[in-house]
Design a protein around this motif. Structure first.
Motif, PDB file in Angstrom:
ATOM      1  N   UNK A 196       0.828  -1.207   0.000  1.00  0.00           N
ATOM      2  CA  UNK A 196       0.000   0.000   0.000  1.00  0.00           C
ATOM      3  C   UNK A 196       0.860   1.255   0.000  1.00  0.00           C
ATOM      4  N   UNK A 197       1.968   1.235   0.720  1.00  0.00           N
ATOM      5  CA  UNK A 197       2.873   2.379   0.720  1.00  0.00           C
ATOM      6  C   UNK A 197       3.508   2.569  -0.651  1.00  0.00           C
ATOM      7  N   UNK A 198       3.971   1.468  -1.256  1.00  0.00           N
ATOM      8  CA  UNK A 198       4.562   1.559  -2.605  1.00  0.00           C
ATOM      9  C   UNK A 198       3.528   2.013  -3.616  1.00  0.00           C
ATOM     10  N   UNK A 199       2.282   1.609  -3.409  1.00  0.00           N
ATOM     11  CA  UNK A 199       1.202   1.953  -4.343  1.00  0.00           C
ATOM     12  C   UNK A 199       0.989   3.459  -4.411  1.00  0.00           C
ATOM     13  N   UNK A 200       1.225   4.148  -3.279  1.00  0.00           N
ATOM     14  CA  UNK A 200       1.106   5.605  -3.296  1.00  0.00           C
ATOM     15  C   UNK A 200       2.199   6.231  -4.162  1.00  0.00           C
ATOM     16  N   UNK A 201       3.363   5.610  -4.156  1.00  0.00           N
ATOM     17  CA  UNK A 201       4.491   6.125  -4.934  1.00  0.00           C
ATOM     18  C   UNK A 201       4.388   5.728  -6.400  1.00  0.00           C
ATOM     19  N   UNK A 202       3.982   4.497  -6.653  1.00  0.00           N
ATOM     20  CA  UNK A 202       3.905   3.967  -8.022  1.00  0.00           C
ATOM     21  C   UNK A 202       2.620   3.133  -8.138  1.00  0.00           C
ATOM     22  N   UNK A 203       1.496   3.755  -8.496  1.00  0.00           N
ATOM     23  CA  UNK A 203       0.216   3.025  -8.505  1.00  0.00           C
ATOM     24  C   UNK A 203       0.238   1.826  -9.441  1.00  0.00           C
ATOM     25  N   UNK A 204      -0.309   0.718  -8.955  1.00  0.00           N
ATOM     26  CA  UNK A 204      -0.429  -0.504  -9.767  1.00  0.00           C
ATOM     27  C   UNK A 204      -1.683  -1.252  -9.316  1.00  0.00           C
ATOM     28  N   UNK A 205      -2.807  -0.901  -9.921  1.00  0.00           N
ATOM     29  CA  UNK A 205      -4.095  -1.378  -9.434  1.00  0.00           C
ATOM     30  C   UNK A 205      -4.258  -2.878  -9.566  1.00  0.00           C
ATOM     31  N   UNK A 206      -3.692  -3.500 -10.613  1.00  0.00           N
ATOM     32  CA  UNK A 206      -3.945  -4.920 -10.845  1.00  0.00           C
ATOM     33  C   UNK A 206      -3.573  -5.771  -9.621  1.00  0.00           C
ATOM     34  N   UNK A 207      -2.377  -5.544  -9.104  1.00  0.00           N
ATOM     35  CA  UNK A 207      -1.955  -6.311  -7.936  1.00  0.00           C
ATOM     36  C   UNK A 207      -2.623  -5.821  -6.657  1.00  0.00           C
ATOM     37  N   UNK A 208      -2.845  -4.498  -6.546  1.00  0.00           N
ATOM     38  CA  UNK A 208      -3.427  -3.962  -5.322  1.00  0.00           C
ATOM     39  C   UNK A 208      -4.849  -4.457  -5.122  1.00  0.00           C
ATOM     40  N   UNK A 209      -5.606  -4.622  -6.209  1.00  0.00           N
ATOM     41  CA  UNK A 209      -6.971  -5.153  -6.090  1.00  0.00           C
ATOM     42  C   UNK A 209      -6.927  -6.539  -5.479  1.00  0.00           C
ATOM     43  N   UNK A 210      -5.975  -7.377  -5.943  1.00  0.00           N
ATOM     44  CA  UNK A 210      -5.869  -8.726  -5.387  1.00  0.00           C
ATOM     45  C   UNK A 210      -5.473  -8.682  -3.906  1.00  0.00           C
TER      46      UNK A 210
END
Length: 636
Positions: free
Chosen positions: A276-290
């Motif tokens: 979740x922290x990395x997602x703020x820096x570099x969004x990647x919805x495909x993995x974050x949804x899972x």
């Protein structure tokens, strides 16, 4: 060949998608823009076709994985044919096919690969023959034609071995291992992927080596061997943290899954939070949804409802609206499968009943011969009679259940037909117009002034389509029983202001005066997203049927138990016949003052959303004198 379980198939597909996306270098560690600018400048200054071909082929290799590369491939292929360079022609056909494959245009990619294969074979170019066979095998793998895919991979392997092309063999073994895993031959899949890993270790290509190890992790995960899978996944994580944070997030997704499956829950939670922290820096919805989905399930099944709701809310915000057509087809397939199973069960019961009836006939015949047998037969008969009555009742219950399922399937088909009708009549024309405009621009047949004249029309059409798609997806989800009211305390004045500001910059606004007379302190308990859509639809309708300078007013009235919210306009009004058709089950609409198209879906959806929030909605209008749409919301 036995059918692959759905869970295994999905897992393998996910690994394949990520691995090939990664392997094809969607994120490059080095920025190629400067190099591309130099090559493009040299290409534009080149005089001979031979020089242009070499430069443009070099250019597309550098920018191969960017969208801008696509426009250069046709020219590269044309120049290759012009100068008779079969190798570069086949190479650029293969590379263009990879672009189409990454865009999920598999049939288009397959045609290009087959054309490249034909050219390579006619010119006897072994390297391009091998790569074309590899690419075709990959497409068949995506299409679940595993035997056909394996055949092409085997042929490519033979070709690469003949010319001792280790790089080609590494790609070949990488892809072939995934096919072998997909058909359940995990032992051979591991042997094959290890061949690719050995080659890439020798070549020292860290990125490709990481890809192959991640593929091996996928095979271990499919086998349930989480111990051996973990180091390869961590290898991708380490590489991603240095070179590409998206890859690190993807690795964290698999680590969360692995830790949950091995019951190391604290580590799974830690990995999820890091993602979740990395997602703020570099969004990647495909993995974050899972990841969000896994964490929601984890907390839900442990009774931690507050945490599960938190992740569910994040999940809803992160993921796109579900593909309604796929969901509907999936549900219809489940219904049909269930019906078939139940019909088969009924048939088996019918056969048993027929056998039982024949048995009773034999007993009845015996009754006429033996008195003692008659007593026994009568006892059996009565027992059988009550059993048969029970079976008949069971059959009737099953029949009712099947009829209900058939009725639900009919309803789903009607929803599908309505969706197709909207897509065919209201979405296709604006998108065709936009495509035509893009084509004219690409072919340089449209001047700057002409483009500026058409731009407001395109903007309005796309704005209309955006509103239509939003209404269509929300209404479809409600039809699939996927909408649930999430009550919260909300300020009506603030919600109206937000929608007015939004619509002032939309294609519907024509210079009307939009006034918010809702008192600043009025608050209700309702679903914010639903009421937001209600206001947007009512205000959009008001804008459609009013002209420049017309006034649109949003106001409220207070009674004992409810607030009544009204949206009034000075527009064209609605006839008595039109009023009767509003809020009905059938789609009905008229064109706006600027001939804006509609489907009537907005008002149908608005009615459903108001009712879900325990309110009522109605309309008052006089043709030529404007309209007023009112709805109620319960007081706090």
């Amino acid at each position: 060949m036995s059918k692959i379980p759905l869970q295994l198939k999905f897992l393998l597909f996910l690994f394949v998608f990520v691995a090939f996306w990664y392997e094809n270098g969607i994120s490059q560690s080095l920025d190629p823009r400067d190099e591309a600018d130099v090559i493009l400048s040299q290409y534009q200054e080149a005089k001979s076709d031979r020089k242009k071909l070499d430069l443009i082929s070099q250019l597309v290799r550098v920018i191969h994985y960017s969208d801008s590369a696509q426009k250069y491939y046709p020219e590269a292929i044309r120049l290759a044919r012009l100068v008779g360079d079969a190798e570069l022609e086949a190479q650029n056909l293969n590379r263009l096919g990879v672009y189409y494959r990454n865009m999920n245009l598999q049939e288009d990619a397959l045609k290009l690969y087959e054309e490249a294969l034909t050219i390579s074979r006619n010119a006897n170019i072994p390297v391009q023959i091998g790569h074309s066979l590899n690419n075709i095998g990959q497409i068949f793998f995506y299409q679940d034609q595993f035997e056909e895919s394996l055949k092409y991979y085997r042929e490519a392997e033979t070709k690469f071995l003949e010319i001792a092309d280790k790089e080609g063999l590494a790609y070949n073994y990488n892809g072939m291992s995934l096919v072998l895993a997909a058909i359940g031959n995990f032992e051979q899949a591991l042997i094959t992927i290890n061949k690719a890993i050995n080659i890439r270790e020798e070549s020292g290509n860290e990125r490709q080596l990481t890809v192959s190890k991640f593929n091996r992790a996928g095979i271990f995960m499919s086998m349930g061997d989480y111990t051996n899978a973990e180091p390869d996944i961590i290898n991708l994580y380490d590489y991603g943290m240095i070179n590409d944070k998206i890859r690190a997030i993807n690795a964290l997704e698999k680590l969360v899954e692995l830790k949950l499956k091995t019951t190391n829950y604290s580590q799974a939670i830690a990995y999820a939070k890091e993602a979740m922290m990395l997602h703020k820096e570099k969004p990647y919805s495909e993995s974050m949804i899972e990841i969000y989905h896994m964490m929601y399930n984890y907390y839900f099944y442990r009774g931690n409802l507050s945490e599960s709701k938190k992740y569910l809310d994040i999940l809803e915000k992160e993921k796109d609206i579900l593909n309604v057509e796929k969901t509907k087809n999936y549900l219809a397939g489940l219904t049909i499968k269930k019906q078939k199973d139940e019909i088969a069960g009924l048939y088996r019961e019918k056969v048993l009943m027929e056998i039982n009836n024949r048995f009773k006939m034999y007993l009845l015949l015996a009754l006429f011969l033996f008195a003692f047998a008659m007593f026994i037969a009568l006892s059996i008969y009565y027992r059988s009679y009550f059993r048969e009555k029970k079976n008949l009742s069971h059959l009737q219950d099953k029949q009712k259940q099947i009829e209900q399922q058939a009725s639900e399937l009919d309803r789903l088909n009607m929803v599908k037909d309505k969706i197709f009708s909207i897509l065919a009549h209201d979405l296709k024309a604006p998108l065709d117009s936009l495509w035509g405009m893009v084509k004219l621009i690409d072919e340089e047949n449209l001047s700057q002034s002409e483009f500026e004249e058409y731009l407001p029309i395109i903007s309005q059409n796309l704005g209309n389509n955006s509103m239509l798609l939003e209404n269509l997806l929300i209404w479809s989800r409600s039809q699939m029983k996927g909408m649930h009211v999430q009550l919260s305390r909300l300020n009506l004045n603030k919600l109206v202001d937000e929608n007015i500001r939004f619509l002032l910059s939309s294609g519907y606004y024509k210079g009307q005066l939009m006034e918010n007379y809702v008192a600043a302190d009025i608050e209700v308990e309702a679903d914010k997203n639903m009421i937001d859509i209600v206001f947007r639809n009512l205000l959009t309708n008001a804008l459609k049927f009013t002209r420049e300078g017309d006034q649109i007013i949003v106001d409220t009235k207070e009674s004992d138990n409810v607030y009544t919210v009204c949206v009034s306009d000075q527009g064209t009004g609605i006839s008595e016949e039109g009023l009767k058709k509003l809020f009905g089950k059938d789609f009905h609409s008229t064109s706006g003052t600027h001939q804006e198209k509609g489907t009537g879906l907005g008002l149908i959806l608005t009615k459903e959303l108001v009712q879900k929030n325990k309110g009522e909605i109605w309309a008052e209008s006089t043709l030529g004198m404007g309209s007023t749409f009112c709805f109620t919301l319960p007081k706090l």
